[in-house]
Write an enzyme that holds these catalytic residues in place. Structure first.
Site, PDB file in Angstrom:
ATOM      1  N   LYS A 158       0.813  -1.224   0.000  1.00 16.96           N
ATOM      2  CA  LYS A 158       0.000   0.000   0.000  1.00 16.96           C
ATOM      3  C   LYS A 158       0.841   1.266   0.000  1.00 16.96           C
ATOM      4  O   LYS A 158       0.587   2.189  -0.764  1.00 16.96           O
ATOM      5  CB  LYS A 158      -0.890   0.080   1.258  1.00 16.96           C
ATOM      6  CG  LYS A 158      -2.081  -0.818   1.279  1.00 16.96           C
ATOM      7  CD  LYS A 158      -3.023  -0.445   2.428  1.00 16.96           C
ATOM      8  CE  LYS A 158      -2.361  -0.394   3.800  1.00 16.96           C
ATOM      9  NZ  LYS A 158      -1.891  -1.689   4.301  1.00 16.96           N
ATOM     10  N   ARG A 199      -9.760   1.874   8.844  1.00 18.16           N
ATOM     11  CA  ARG A 199      -9.264   0.538   9.139  1.00 18.16           C
ATOM     12  C   ARG A 199     -10.276  -0.286   9.919  1.00 18.16           C
ATOM     13  O   ARG A 199      -9.981  -1.418  10.290  1.00 18.16           O
ATOM     14  CB  ARG A 199      -7.998   0.678   9.978  1.00 18.16           C
ATOM     15  CG  ARG A 199      -6.830  -0.158   9.516  1.00 18.16           C
ATOM     16  CD  ARG A 199      -5.650   0.314  10.338  1.00 18.16           C
ATOM     17  NE  ARG A 199      -4.509  -0.519  10.234  1.00 18.16           N
ATOM     18  CZ  ARG A 199      -3.445  -0.208   9.477  1.00 18.16           C
ATOM     19  NH1 ARG A 199      -3.423   0.872   8.736  1.00 18.16           N
ATOM     20  NH2 ARG A 199      -2.408  -0.994   9.497  1.00 18.16           N
ATOM     21  N   ARG A 233      11.594  -7.385   4.313  1.00 14.99           N
ATOM     22  CA  ARG A 233      11.818  -5.996   3.923  1.00 14.99           C
ATOM     23  C   ARG A 233      12.861  -5.319   4.813  1.00 14.99           C
ATOM     24  O   ARG A 233      13.483  -4.346   4.397  1.00 14.99           O
ATOM     25  CB  ARG A 233      10.527  -5.202   3.843  1.00 14.99           C
ATOM     26  CG  ARG A 233       9.979  -4.687   5.158  1.00 14.99           C
ATOM     27  CD  ARG A 233       8.711  -3.852   4.908  1.00 14.99           C
ATOM     28  NE  ARG A 233       8.023  -3.535   6.140  1.00 14.99           N
ATOM     29  CZ  ARG A 233       6.810  -3.015   6.190  1.00 14.99           C
ATOM     30  NH1 ARG A 233       6.146  -2.773   5.091  1.00 14.99           N
ATOM     31  NH2 ARG A 233       6.244  -2.738   7.344  1.00 14.99           N
ATOM     32  N   ARG A 281      11.390  -1.929  11.351  1.00 10.34           N
ATOM     33  CA  ARG A 281      10.252  -1.422  12.099  1.00 10.34           C
ATOM     34  C   ARG A 281      10.011  -2.298  13.311  1.00 10.34           C
ATOM     35  O   ARG A 281      10.063  -3.519  13.226  1.00 10.34           O
ATOM     36  CB  ARG A 281       9.013  -1.394  11.193  1.00 10.34           C
ATOM     37  CG  ARG A 281       8.665   0.000  10.740  1.00 10.34           C
ATOM     38  CD  ARG A 281       7.552  -0.005   9.737  1.00 10.34           C
ATOM     39  NE  ARG A 281       6.300  -0.550  10.274  1.00 10.34           N
ATOM     40  CZ  ARG A 281       5.173  -0.565   9.576  1.00 10.34           C
ATOM     41  NH1 ARG A 281       5.147  -0.096   8.346  1.00 10.34           N
ATOM     42  NH2 ARG A 281       4.081  -1.054  10.104  1.00 10.34           N
ATOM     43  N   ARG A 335      -0.938  -8.420  13.335  1.00 10.16           N
ATOM     44  CA  ARG A 335      -1.466  -7.350  12.470  1.00 10.16           C
ATOM     45  C   ARG A 335      -2.366  -7.936  11.374  1.00 10.16           C
ATOM     46  O   ARG A 335      -3.375  -7.347  11.002  1.00 10.16           O
ATOM     47  CB  ARG A 335      -0.320  -6.539  11.856  1.00 10.16           C
ATOM     48  CG  ARG A 335       0.259  -5.514  12.845  1.00 10.16           C
ATOM     49  CD  ARG A 335       1.689  -5.134  12.538  1.00 10.16           C
ATOM     50  NE  ARG A 335       1.891  -4.606  11.215  1.00 10.16           N
ATOM     51  CZ  ARG A 335       3.049  -4.701  10.535  1.00 10.16           C
ATOM     52  NH1 ARG A 335       4.097  -5.293  11.086  1.00 10.16           N
ATOM     53  NH2 ARG A 335       3.161  -4.180   9.348  1.00 10.16           N
TER      54      ARG A 335
END
Ligand code: ADP
Length: 185
Positions: free
Chosen positions: A13, A88, A127, A131, A142
């Protein structure tokens, strides 16, 4: 153009939102980015959001809705916007639609980026952006939050005739082209 991009964590996204917003010359409004900037700066908003973000759960709606309402009231959002990571859940979607209906500026399109679960887990684990919420356990959480809280938005927007589902598997350019083609720009 007023757009929302919806899809699971790791669907791409953020990457697509940046490219699409640039090509449409509208602001890219990412609630995750705004929260992370506030956490980084240690603002009161950041202090409120941090514990939820670290756990991979949603920041309370009162906090998030107020933040987005303020952002959408800024002058650059008058000509349109691309929301990434908001709404969300159904409560946020209702608040947003009330706000937009009041100004007679409804959403034009909601783009759903479709990517299967194992694909997104692998993408997120690889990735390596460092984070705090990108550990396997928090990623799985999540994704559960996405399935239970966010996925119902797909039906909500489909019923309202604004949903466009896009295959999110492919190169960044391929996916961008698919999105732009459903926006017909
Ligand atoms: P991802 O889609 O990869 O989970 P985001 O950057 O969109 O990443 O969001 C990171 C975190 O920020 C979420 O797990 C949540 O804690 C918080 N957050 C972002 N957007 C919202 C929102 N609309 N409502 C509540 N919490 C949010």
């Amino acid at each position: 153009m007023r757009l929302v991009l919806v899809g699971p964590p790791g669907a791409g996204k953020g990457t697509q939102a940046a490219v699409i917003a640039q090509s449409l010359a509208i602001p890219h409004i990412s609630t995750g980015d705004i929260f992370r900037a506030n956490v980084g700066q240690g603002t009161p908003l950041g202090l409120q959001a941090k514990e939820y973000m670290d756990a991979g759960t949603l920041v309370p709606d009162e906090v998030t809705n107020a933040m987005v309402a303020d952002r959408l009231a800024e002058p650059d959002a008058v000509a349109g916007f691309l929301l990434d990571g908001y709404p969300r859940n159904l409560g946020q979607a209702d608040v947003l639609s009330q706000q937009l209906d009041a100004s007679k500026t409804p959403l034009d399109v909601v783009v759903e980026l479709v990517v299967d679960t194992e694909h997104v887990v692998q993408r997120l684990l690889s990735r390596g952006q460092g984070r705090a919420d990108d550990t396997e356990e928090i990623i799985r959480h999540r994704l559960e939050v996405y399935a239970s809280e966010t996925e119902p938005l797909v039906d909500y927007y489909r019923e309202r005739g604004v949903l466009r589902a896009i295959d999110g598997v492919g190169s960044v350019d391929e996916v961008t082209d698919r999105i732009l083609s459903v926006l017909k720009v």
